[in-house]
Write a protein that holds these residues in place. Structure first.
Motif, PDB file in Angstrom:
ATOM      1  N   THR A 149       0.810  -1.226   0.000  1.00 10.08           N
ATOM      2  CA  THR A 149       0.000   0.000   0.000  1.00 10.08           C
ATOM      3  C   THR A 149       0.838   1.268   0.000  1.00 10.08           C
ATOM      4  N   LYS A 151       3.996   2.325  -1.835  1.00 13.92           N
ATOM      5  CA  LYS A 151       4.373   2.902  -3.127  1.00 13.92           C
ATOM      6  C   LYS A 151       3.592   2.314  -4.299  1.00 13.92           C
ATOM      7  N   ASN A 153      -0.360   0.508  -5.738  1.00 14.31           N
ATOM      8  CA  ASN A 153      -1.798   0.320  -5.559  1.00 14.31           C
ATOM      9  C   ASN A 153      -2.204  -1.050  -6.070  1.00 14.31           C
ATOM     10  N   VAL A 155      -4.694  -2.990  -8.067  1.00  6.53           N
ATOM     11  CA  VAL A 155      -5.714  -2.671  -9.063  1.00  6.53           C
ATOM     12  C   VAL A 155      -6.567  -3.885  -9.422  1.00  6.53           C
ATOM     13  N   LEU A 168      -0.522  -5.127  -9.207  1.00  5.26           N
ATOM     14  CA  LEU A 168      -0.056  -3.884  -8.616  1.00  5.26           C
ATOM     15  C   LEU A 168       0.443  -2.918  -9.686  1.00  5.26           C
ATOM     16  N   ARG A 170       2.545   1.047  -9.819  1.00  5.63           N
ATOM     17  CA  ARG A 170       3.250   2.012  -8.986  1.00  5.63           C
ATOM     18  C   ARG A 170       2.461   3.313  -8.906  1.00  5.63           C
ATOM     19  N   LYS A 171       2.295   3.832  -7.716  1.00  5.72           N
ATOM     20  CA  LYS A 171       1.525   5.060  -7.514  1.00  5.72           C
ATOM     21  C   LYS A 171       2.102   6.226  -8.299  1.00  5.72           C
ATOM     22  N   PRO A 174       1.386   5.009 -12.755  1.00  4.34           N
ATOM     23  CA  PRO A 174       0.528   3.846 -13.010  1.00  4.34           C
ATOM     24  C   PRO A 174       0.484   3.406 -14.466  1.00  4.34           C
ATOM     25  N   SER A 178       2.322  -3.018 -15.112  1.00  2.00           N
ATOM     26  CA  SER A 178       1.841  -3.616 -13.871  1.00  2.00           C
ATOM     27  C   SER A 178       2.561  -4.928 -13.609  1.00  2.00           C
TER      28      SER A 178
END
Length: 232
Positions: A149, A151, A153, A155, A168, A170-171, A174, A178
């Motif tokens: 949670t 660095k 998200n 999805v 996942l 990257r914040k 994005p 992935s």
């Protein structure tokens, strides 16, 4: 029959003349994934499917705790790309910070994280390339403090009777691609990851014959460039 066979019937071999170029691209894609691959070109971001299930705080904690409790790991791996390439080799990992992908011949590629640097090394041309480990999917697994949670998200999250899949991004970027981590749940074990780059090409690394908690040779996680002898 489980999704992940512990003893695959046959080993994949390099595919024709695409072999070396696939390894180079595939290694970087499978290891770098979130971040570096996205810098190749200004490409449209891939669409991420919405989660069919909402991941619970308890499941996040379960995955984080499992990864955090891995001290050492070794496994055989098979790498497959959606553009037709395939390769295999051995994986070694020591948390935090250390990992080694040793590709089987005829591939002349080494990928190693020393705890400080993440290095892609082409033995044939004696050319190392250095990456920031925090910009790789490996950085998620090898971090001293595991977080799904901080660095990144989540999805997409999917759970079946046998597996847990967590996608996942990257914040900070994005659209850079992935990574999907796939776990066997009973017992909990990392079995696969899938990296999708901004062009939509997928590279999947599947682990076989995984062992955890053994003593590994520290030399596995050292990198020394081999220079030819003078006059040779």
């Amino acid at each position: 029959m489980t999704l992940f066979s512990k003893n695959p019937q046959s080993r994949l071999k390099m595919i024709g003349k695409k072999g070396r170029s696939f390894i180079a691209a595939g290694v970087i894609a499978s290891a770098i994934g979130l971040g570096a691959v996205g810098s190749i070109a200004m490409l449209p971001s891939p669409a991420h499917a919405q989660s069919s299930e909402k991941i619970s705080p308890e499941m996040i904690a379960k995955i984080e705790n499992y990864l955090a409790n891995i001290t050492t790991l070794k496994a055989e791996f098979v790498q497959i790309s959606s553009d037709g390439g395939a390769a295999e080799g051995d994986l070694y990992m020591e948390r935090p910070g250390k990992m080694r992908f040793e590709y089987n011949p005829p591939a002349q590629i080494l990928l190693v994280s020393t705890g400080h640097d993440f290095i892609y090394y082409d033995k044939e041309i004696n050319a190392p390339t250095y990456f920031d480990i925090d910009e790789t999917p490996a950085g998620i697994i090898l971090a001293e403090n595991i977080s799904l949670t901080d660095k990144v998200n989540v999805v997409d999250f999917r759970q079946t009777a046998e597996t847990i899949r967590v996608e996942l991004v990257r914040k900070s970027d994005p659209g850079a691609g992935s990574v999907t981590l796939v776990f066997q749940e009973k017992p909990m074990q990392l079995r696969q990851w899938n990296v999708t780059d901004p062009t939509g090409i997928e590279t999947t690394v599947t682990l076989f014959n995984t062992e955890e908690g053994m003593t590994l040779d520290p030399e596995l996680f050292k990198f020394e460039r081999v220079w030819p002898k003078r006059g040779s």
